[in-house]
Design an enzyme around this catalytic site. Structure first.
Site, PDB file in Angstrom:
ATOM      1  N   CYS A   1       0.821  -1.215   0.000  1.00 38.92           N
ATOM      2  CA  CYS A   1       0.000   0.000   0.000  1.00 38.92           C
ATOM      3  C   CYS A   1       0.853   1.262   0.000  1.00 38.92           C
ATOM      4  CB  CYS A   1      -0.877   0.044   1.241  1.00 38.92           C
ATOM      5  SG  CYS A   1      -1.958  -1.369   1.376  1.00 38.92           S
TER       6      CYS A   1
ATOM      7  N   ARG B   1       5.241   0.393  -6.006  1.00 39.78           N
ATOM      8  CA  ARG B   1       5.182  -0.463  -4.814  1.00 39.78           C
ATOM      9  C   ARG B   1       4.264  -1.664  -5.021  1.00 39.78           C
ATOM     10  NH1 ARG B   1       6.815   2.236  -0.125  1.00 39.78           N
ATOM     11  NH2 ARG B   1       5.374   1.097   1.196  1.00 39.78           N
TER      12      ARG B   1
ATOM     13  N   TRP C   1      -2.887  -2.624  -1.721  1.00 43.23           N
ATOM     14  CA  TRP C   1      -2.484  -3.973  -2.108  1.00 43.23           C
ATOM     15  C   TRP C   1      -3.279  -4.901  -1.186  1.00 43.23           C
ATOM     16  CZ3 TRP C   1       0.018  -8.346  -0.113  1.00 43.23           C
ATOM     17  CH2 TRP C   1       0.561  -9.221  -1.068  1.00 43.23           C
TER      18      TRP C   1
ATOM     19  N   HIS D   1      18.639 -35.743  -9.540  1.00 44.67           N
ATOM     20  CA  HIS D   1      17.807 -36.229  -8.433  1.00 44.67           C
ATOM     21  C   HIS D   1      16.343 -35.839  -8.594  1.00 44.67           C
ATOM     22  CE1 HIS D   1      21.457 -37.501  -6.421  1.00 44.67           C
ATOM     23  NE2 HIS D   1      21.969 -36.327  -6.744  1.00 44.67           N
TER      24      HIS D   1
ATOM     25  N   LYS E   1      13.848 -13.771 -11.569  1.00 43.25           N
ATOM     26  CA  LYS E   1      13.611 -12.626 -12.470  1.00 43.25           C
ATOM     27  C   LYS E   1      12.605 -13.007 -13.544  1.00 43.25           C
ATOM     28  CE  LYS E   1      14.689  -9.977 -10.728  1.00 43.25           C
ATOM     29  NZ  LYS E   1      15.222 -10.119  -9.442  1.00 43.25           N
TER      30      LYS E   1
ATOM     31  N   GLU F   1       8.912 -13.688 -12.097  1.00 42.80           N
ATOM     32  CA  GLU F   1       8.138 -12.570 -11.543  1.00 42.80           C
ATOM     33  C   GLU F   1       7.663 -11.587 -12.599  1.00 42.80           C
ATOM     34  OE1 GLU F   1      10.105 -10.188  -8.523  1.00 42.80           O
ATOM     35  OE2 GLU F   1      12.004 -10.334  -9.558  1.00 42.80           O
TER      36      GLU F   1
ATOM     37  N   LYS G   1       6.661  -3.993  -4.392  1.00 39.11           N
ATOM     38  CA  LYS G   1       8.092  -3.699  -4.345  1.00 39.11           C
ATOM     39  C   LYS G   1       8.630  -3.858  -2.933  1.00 39.11           C
ATOM     40  CE  LYS G   1      12.066  -2.266  -5.790  1.00 39.11           C
ATOM     41  NZ  LYS G   1      12.865  -3.294  -6.493  1.00 39.11           N
TER      42      LYS G   1
ATOM     43  N   GLU H   1      18.461 -16.612  -8.900  1.00 40.72           N
ATOM     44  CA  GLU H   1      18.071 -15.224  -9.173  1.00 40.72           C
ATOM     45  C   GLU H   1      17.582 -15.061 -10.612  1.00 40.72           C
ATOM     46  OE1 GLU H   1      17.315 -12.772  -7.514  1.00 40.72           O
ATOM     47  OE2 GLU H   1      17.560 -11.023  -8.782  1.00 40.72           O
TER      48      GLU H   1
ATOM     49  N   ASN I   1      -1.711   1.568   5.817  1.00 34.98           N
ATOM     50  CA  ASN I   1      -0.837   0.550   5.247  1.00 34.98           C
ATOM     51  C   ASN I   1      -0.384  -0.332   6.400  1.00 34.98           C
ATOM     52  OD1 ASN I   1       1.180  -0.954   4.029  1.00 34.98           O
ATOM     53  ND2 ASN I   1       2.654   0.723   3.922  1.00 34.98           N
ATOM     54  N   GLY I   2      -0.519  -1.646   6.245  1.00 36.07           N
ATOM     55  CA  GLY I   2      -0.120  -2.559   7.322  1.00 36.07           C
ATOM     56  C   GLY I   2      -1.207  -3.583   7.559  1.00 36.07           C
TER      57      GLY I   2
HETATM   58  C1  AGP Z   1      13.005  -9.229  -6.310  1.00 28.36           C
HETATM   59  O1  AGP Z   1      12.979  -9.076  -7.679  1.00 28.36           O
HETATM   60  C2  AGP Z   1      11.721  -9.240  -5.647  1.00 28.36           C
HETATM   61  N1  AGP Z   1      10.864  -8.220  -6.073  1.00 28.36           N
HETATM   62  C3  AGP Z   1      11.694  -9.595  -4.176  1.00 28.36           C
HETATM   63  O2  AGP Z   1      12.080 -10.922  -4.104  1.00 28.36           O
HETATM   64  C4  AGP Z   1      12.546  -8.775  -3.159  1.00 28.36           C
HETATM   65  O3  AGP Z   1      13.893  -9.003  -3.377  1.00 28.36           O
HETATM   66  C5  AGP Z   1      12.124  -9.182  -1.731  1.00 28.36           C
HETATM   67  O4  AGP Z   1      10.795  -8.841  -1.525  1.00 28.36           O
HETATM   68  C6  AGP Z   1      12.995  -8.558  -0.672  1.00 28.36           C
HETATM   69  O5  AGP Z   1      12.906  -7.162  -0.674  1.00 28.36           O
HETATM   70  P1  AGP Z   1      13.939  -6.269   0.114  1.00 28.36           P
HETATM   71  O6  AGP Z   1      15.276  -6.480  -0.521  1.00 28.36           O
HETATM   72  O7  AGP Z   1      13.436  -4.877  -0.068  1.00 28.36           O
HETATM   73  O8  AGP Z   1      13.926  -6.717   1.532  1.00 28.36           O
END
Ligand code: AGP
Length: 617
Positions: free
Chosen positions: A2, A27, A76, A513, A494, A497, A612, A490, A102-103
């Site tokens: 949010c 966000r 959100w 395995h 990428k 997501e 985000k 990673e 937010n929360g």
């Molecule tokens: C990465 O591409 C993601 N959007 C997500 O995994 C992110 O790295 C994770 O939410 C951790 O966020 P932070 O580094 O702000 O703690």
């Protein structure tokens, strides 16, 4: 997650709120709303809509948006679907007050049933409306209270959970109230005006004077008065005004089609900024100011525990390898979300490092609190200056990547690796675990890495062509060994997501395995097969893939001939020590994901369902 924006002053609030909400779009959210009080109208006008801020604007059209005080929110969804009723702001039952939040209010169910017994009828499924009604109930029923500022503080004492809130009162167009616990909130101070936002991006074009509210603090912001801050226990606090060091350009696209692409291309600069002032050019000695006073504790530590989520967790895995290999300190890497709930064994001889781009990730913050309770030294590796994690830790090192707006983390990852490399090298010298000659060579490769990344980025067109071949597949497998394993994880993250293609990262040797069963002519496999990291063994894994008809994209070291002769597509990275190679091998994987997502018509910067900064559990 949010986003919150609020304004009180002498300008029209609406354009400020809308622009602010647009700046917070990165966000992640699924509905948006605003609440405004026109001068002397004694009425709060609320507009809200599911979808994007542009949908909200379409809905508002030519309707009345006057007023010099207002609140805006991007939601959100947590409690209840992303529809109009559940969007914020939420009005009190008599429409006197309105709140954005937010929360998560964890005890919302018991509060809701208590309020329902008192006759309140809820219009939404949200925990936020419960908080609004709770404040209203305190205001109406406690004869000693009857002022909104006090009612908010009293009500927040009943709340379990996390919140950043702003509340407006229809009868007071000069002031509003903001409070936080666990969720981020910044107050901007202008000339007879105040701004409130989830981060500084909606504020920077108006003022560079900010106050970061602390947990449990509630501010009264009256445009004609100085800021008043009290804790929820009614203790007065002196506001601490800080200077914002961020530029407007840093949060704009600067000619790129997407923030993600801009941020991929910014990596050489971000790494230079992260290294700046930290390596003595004459002696190659490393200085990390934020951990200087803790070095003797770190040297004597039983172990380092790295806590993080997502991409930052992947950087942590690379950190584990670097610190163990170079500094010979025992390292464990934990998902913060698991660590916090498994009653971990932590002692005063442990050092806990929280890695987080945003510095606000709820699980990482909560895990950090547990480490603190057990007396461990806590350090942060964060990007957002002044965010919650750097403020909660004993020390740490900023990454200086600049604002990362694309939801998919790119430059944050490579700068986290840079800091971890500096950390590992620093302790390798203090502990004398790496010979000076090798140390100097590693420093030299680290400082030339930005130039090498610039060259690597020139392969963008080749990568785009490869992306065209694979844009319609449903699955991807990423393989790597040693330091290339977290890079494989990673790379897979990428891709999934932003393109919504299912992708798995695996240690190459583990393929036998289980995952090998997935391989057929349809399955693309990305192998990070750089020289030195168990190269021969990875070559064997590549043969196993090819024998089963898999289509192979290989990341190889410049000049490689062996893998090139087997793979369908090859992308070369510069020759370097294995410790440096993740800084290079991740770049083509970021670009591959970007192009595939774009070719599939996905929203690269704001992928569906993602936020985000994950400020709730
Ligand atoms: C990465 O591409 C993601 N959007 C997500 O995994 C992110 O790295 C994770 O939410 C951790 O966020 P932070 O580094 O702000 O703690």
């Amino acid at each position: 997650m949010c986003g919150i924006v609020a304004y009180v002053g002498n300008r029209r609030a609406f354009p400020i709120l809308i622009k602010g909400l647009q700046r917070l779009e990165y966000r992640g959210y699924d509905s948006a709303g605003v609440g405004l009080i026109a001068q002397d109208h004694n009425k709060i006008t609320v507009y809200k809509q599911s979808g994007k801020v542009s949908d909200l604007l379409d809905y508002i059209g030519e309707k009345d948006t006057n007023g010099s005080i207002g609140i805006g929110h991007t939601r959100w969804a947590t409690h209840g679907a992303p529809n109009q009723q559940n969007s914020h702001p939420h009005d009190s039952s008599d429409n006197s007050f309105s709140l954005i939040h937010n929360g998560i209010i964890e005890n919302y169910a018991s509060l809701k049933s208590m309020l329902e017994q008192k006759g309140y009828i809820f219009k939404s499924d949200t925990d936020s409306e419960v908080l609004m009604y709770l404040i209203e109930d305190v205001y109406n029923n406690d004869s000693e209270v009857n002022d909104l500022y006090k009612s908010i503080r009293v009500a927040l004492n009943e709340v379990v959970g996390a919140y950043a809130i702003v509340v407006i009162d229809k009868n007071n167009s000069n002031e509003f109230y903001a409070a936080r616990k666990g969720s981020p909130l910044v107050i901007g101070i202008g000339n007879s005006e105040y701004f409130v936002a989830s981060d500084a991006s909606p504020i920077i074009e108006y003022t560079d004077k900010v106050i970061y509210l602390k947990d449990g603090e509630v501010a009264k912001l009256n445009k004609n008065e100085k800021v008043v801050i009290k804790t929820i226990q009614n203790e007065s606090k002196t506001p601490y005004v800080e200077n914002l060091e961020q530029s407007l350009e840093s949060i704009e696209k600067g000619g790129y089609d997407h923030f993600m692409l801009k941020e991929i291309y910014e990596q050489p600069k971000s790494i230079v900024d992260t290294l700046r002032g930290r390596i003595d050019p004459k002696t190659n000695d490393i200085k990390l100011g934020g951990i200087k006073y803790h070095e003797s504790t770190i040297i004597k530590a039983d172990r380092i525990i790295i806590i993080a989520c997502g991409t930052s967790w992947h950087a942590g895995l690379i950190g584990e390898y670097l610190i163990e290999k170079l500094a010979r300190i025992n390292v464990e890497v934990e998902y913060a979300s698991e660590f916090r709930y498994r009653n971990p064994i932590i002692t005063k001889k442990d050092v806990v490092i929280a890695i987080s781009q945003s510095g606000e990730t709820a699980d990482t913050l909560a895990a950090l609190e547990i480490a603190k309770e057990h007396g461990a030294l806590t350090l942060g590796i964060c990007n957002v200056v002044g965010s919650s994690i750097p403020r909660a830790t004993d020390g740490g090192t900023y990454t200086h990547a600049g604002p990362e707006i694309g939801v998919a983390s790119t430059k944050a990852f490579t700068t986290q690796i840079t800091v971890l490399m500096l950390f590992a090298l620093r302790f390798s010298q203090l502990k004398k675990t790496v010979e000076r000659e090798n140390y100097d060579l590693l420093i030299s490769q680290l400082t030339t890495a930005p130039e090498n990344i610039k060259t690597l980025l020139k392969q963008n067109d080749i990568i785009e062509k490869i992306a065209r071949k694979f844009k319609d597949v449903s699955n991807f497998l990423y393989l790597g060994r040693g330091l290339n394993f977290p890079v494989a994880l990673e790379g897979a993250l990428k891709l999934k997501e932003i393109s919504y293609i299912h992708a798995e990262g695996y240690p190459a040797a583990e393929m036998k395995h289980g995952p090998i069963a997935l391989i057929d002519e349809e399955m693309p496999i990305v192998v990070i097969a750089t020289r030195k990291d168990n190269y021969e063994k990875v070559v064997s894994n590549i043969h196993e893939v090819k024998a089963r008809g898999g289509r192979l994209i290989a990341i190889v070291t410049e000049g490689d001939a062996e893998v090139k002769s087997i793979a369908d597509y090859c992308i070369e990275i510069p020759k370097c020590f294995r410790e440096i190679s993740p800084l290079f091998s991740i770049i083509p994987l970021q670009l591959l994901s970007y192009h595939i997502a774009l070719l599939r018509g996905c929203n690269v910067d704001q992928p569906r369902n993602l936020a985000k900064s994950v400020t709730v559990e």
